[in-house]
Design a protein around this motif. Sequence first.
Motif, PDB file in Angstrom:
ATOM      1  N   TYR A  84      -0.732  15.421   4.963  1.00  0.00           N
ATOM      2  CA  TYR A  84      -0.812  16.247   3.746  1.00  0.00           C
ATOM      3  C   TYR A  84      -1.645  17.503   3.953  1.00  0.00           C
ATOM      4  O   TYR A  84      -1.321  18.563   3.410  1.00  0.00           O
ATOM      5  N   LYS A 132      -2.685   4.855   8.992  1.00  0.00           N
ATOM      6  CA  LYS A 132      -2.325   3.545   8.453  1.00  0.00           C
ATOM      7  C   LYS A 132      -1.750   2.646   9.536  1.00  0.00           C
ATOM      8  O   LYS A 132      -2.145   1.498   9.669  1.00  0.00           O
ATOM      9  N   CYS A 157       7.700  11.943   1.374  1.00  0.00           N
ATOM     10  CA  CYS A 157       6.321  11.767   1.882  1.00  0.00           C
ATOM     11  C   CYS A 157       6.101  12.697   3.069  1.00  0.00           C
ATOM     12  O   CYS A 157       7.020  12.961   3.840  1.00  0.00           O
ATOM     13  N   LEU A 180      -8.623   6.542   1.774  1.00  0.00           N
ATOM     14  CA  LEU A 180      -7.682   5.572   1.230  1.00  0.00           C
ATOM     15  C   LEU A 180      -7.579   4.341   2.155  1.00  0.00           C
ATOM     16  O   LEU A 180      -7.593   3.194   1.702  1.00  0.00           O
ATOM     17  N   ILE A 181      -7.495   4.595   3.425  1.00  0.00           N
ATOM     18  CA  ILE A 181      -7.398   3.498   4.399  1.00  0.00           C
ATOM     19  C   ILE A 181      -8.722   2.729   4.436  1.00  0.00           C
ATOM     20  O   ILE A 181      -8.743   1.494   4.427  1.00  0.00           O
ATOM     21  N   CYS A 220      -9.144   8.443   6.817  1.00  0.00           N
ATOM     22  CA  CYS A 220      -9.069   8.871   5.421  1.00  0.00           C
ATOM     23  C   CYS A 220      -9.621   7.791   4.490  1.00  0.00           C
ATOM     24  O   CYS A 220      -9.582   6.599   4.804  1.00  0.00           O
ATOM     25  N   PHE A 248      -9.225  14.134   6.505  1.00  0.00           N
ATOM     26  CA  PHE A 248      -8.670  13.412   7.666  1.00  0.00           C
ATOM     27  C   PHE A 248      -7.227  12.952   7.458  1.00  0.00           C
ATOM     28  O   PHE A 248      -6.711  12.192   8.259  1.00  0.00           O
ATOM     29  N   CYS A 249      -6.596  13.373   6.377  1.00  0.00           N
ATOM     30  CA  CYS A 249      -5.181  13.036   6.172  1.00  0.00           C
ATOM     31  C   CYS A 249      -4.342  14.132   6.815  1.00  0.00           C
ATOM     32  O   CYS A 249      -4.019  15.132   6.185  1.00  0.00           O
ATOM     33  N   TYR A 298       0.818  -1.222   0.000  1.00  0.00           N
ATOM     34  CA  TYR A 298       0.000   0.000   0.000  1.00  0.00           C
ATOM     35  C   TYR A 298       0.844   1.261   0.000  1.00  0.00           C
ATOM     36  O   TYR A 298       0.322   2.342   0.255  1.00  0.00           O
ATOM     37  N   CYS A 299       2.151   1.118  -0.261  1.00  0.00           N
ATOM     38  CA  CYS A 299       3.005   2.294  -0.123  1.00  0.00           C
ATOM     39  C   CYS A 299       4.228   2.158  -1.012  1.00  0.00           C
ATOM     40  O   CYS A 299       4.763   1.071  -1.177  1.00  0.00           O
ATOM     41  N   VAL A 300       4.686   3.277  -1.563  1.00  0.00           N
ATOM     42  CA  VAL A 300       5.850   3.252  -2.453  1.00  0.00           C
ATOM     43  C   VAL A 300       7.161   3.023  -1.693  1.00  0.00           C
ATOM     44  O   VAL A 300       8.213   2.967  -2.303  1.00  0.00           O
ATOM     45  N   PHE A 301       7.098   2.895  -0.374  1.00  0.00           N
ATOM     46  CA  PHE A 301       8.316   2.557   0.371  1.00  0.00           C
ATOM     47  C   PHE A 301       8.610   1.059   0.358  1.00  0.00           C
ATOM     48  O   PHE A 301       9.672   0.632   0.818  1.00  0.00           O
ATOM     49  N   GLU A 327       2.720  -0.668   6.381  1.00  0.00           N
ATOM     50  CA  GLU A 327       3.895   0.103   6.772  1.00  0.00           C
ATOM     51  C   GLU A 327       3.514   1.165   7.797  1.00  0.00           C
ATOM     52  O   GLU A 327       2.435   1.713   7.762  1.00  0.00           O
TER      53      GLU A 327
END
Length: 423
Positions: A379, A147, A343, A116-117, A114, A375-376, A75-78, A141
Amino acid sequence: SENYRQMWTELGLDLKAHDALLGVLSEAYQNIFMAQDNRPEAMSYFDFVMSEVHGLRIKELLDEKAAGRKIIGSYCVFVPEEIALAANATLIGLCTGADFATEEVEKYLPRNTCALIKSAFGFKLGRVCPYLETTDMVVGENTCDGKKKAYESFKDIINNLYVMDLPQVKSANGKALLKAEYVRFKEAAEQLTGVQVTAESLQAAIKLVNAKRAAMLRLYQLRAADPAPISGLDALLANQVFFYDNPERFTASVNKICDELEQRIKDNTGAFPAKMPRILVSGCPQAMPNWKLPAIIETSGAVIVGEESCVGERGVRNLVDESGTSVDEMLDAIVERYFKVDCAIFTPNCDRLQHIEQMAKAYNADGVIHYGLQFCTPYLMESMPVQKALEQKNIPCLRIETDYSMEDMGQLKTRVEAFIEQL
Ligand code: BJ8
């Protein structure tokens, strides 16, 4: 498609709900993507990919599994694709761009989480995502509070969750933590697949992923031209597909689009007329199939020329140095590359502001629209200093806060139109 239905049943999907999802998806795709004028011909590859979104690619993944590979979801680019590939696993970025099974989700997550979650939970609880159901391991992550706390409950509904810790500060200690966590992830992937990562396999994986990122970067850079040779929607779509397509085929397809875009630039033709107001979108990732804000912008008289986002340039900039010869050297090179991802969970996060300004300049953007999910905290908090800094440099900035529902479409369109008009 009868075969697909059997495949979906065997994966445990709720066929009725899944049919409804595919129906909505295909209708949205028709209305948003196919309705565009002047699309590059090579985008037909992505039309095909989308028409087979839960079909052919899932079949390919199941074939890979039958041949002994494992599938890892993220779920993350890391989460480093290089390491997964080198251990004989395929990494899939899971979709988190639509509301599903909201009532069920709100038994696990507070309302003010949020979108997305919530979407990650909704796809699982609603049993509508064949990608999630093919995974042998899912990586969560410790990024934002939302998250990291949500993954604690995610464990109850998913049986193969692996949690990766991540630094929050770009310090020497932070880098050491990232390295330790990537070593631990390598070991977990090796244990999952029974295949050891070697210098050869890791080098090949680094090259494969570098080529994929380089193709996307090439596509981004071509968008600096006026008229823009490709719409923001089409560029975003390519970046969404980046996360789950076969890497070799994806890279070849994007490079083919770039060849066509280069020709378009020579011919002075574009997806939109020249001198259209140009927008840089910055902020939260726009995960598949979230096309809401870009669709509004590009039907309001402007063209999107860049995405400062993890589904965008933040996610693909910087390649891994290919000169390492041992596994450890290559892991260090991987850490170097990922540690640069700016990020908003990092504090402070000065690089991001610089990147937004750089991108606005490089793509000749007339204005920046900051996209924040409701709710993020990371950002939305950052959007205020971002707006201030941009306005000091005479770059107009509109801050949008929204979610995945369609209820605010009219209100958003009014605000976006007013913003574009004053550019
Ligand atoms: S590296 S941006 S992909 S964490 S929108 S869930 S931050 S409350 S997605 Fe991300 Fe990795 Fe960072 Fe990129 Fe939390 Fe905000 Fe929701 Fe978010």
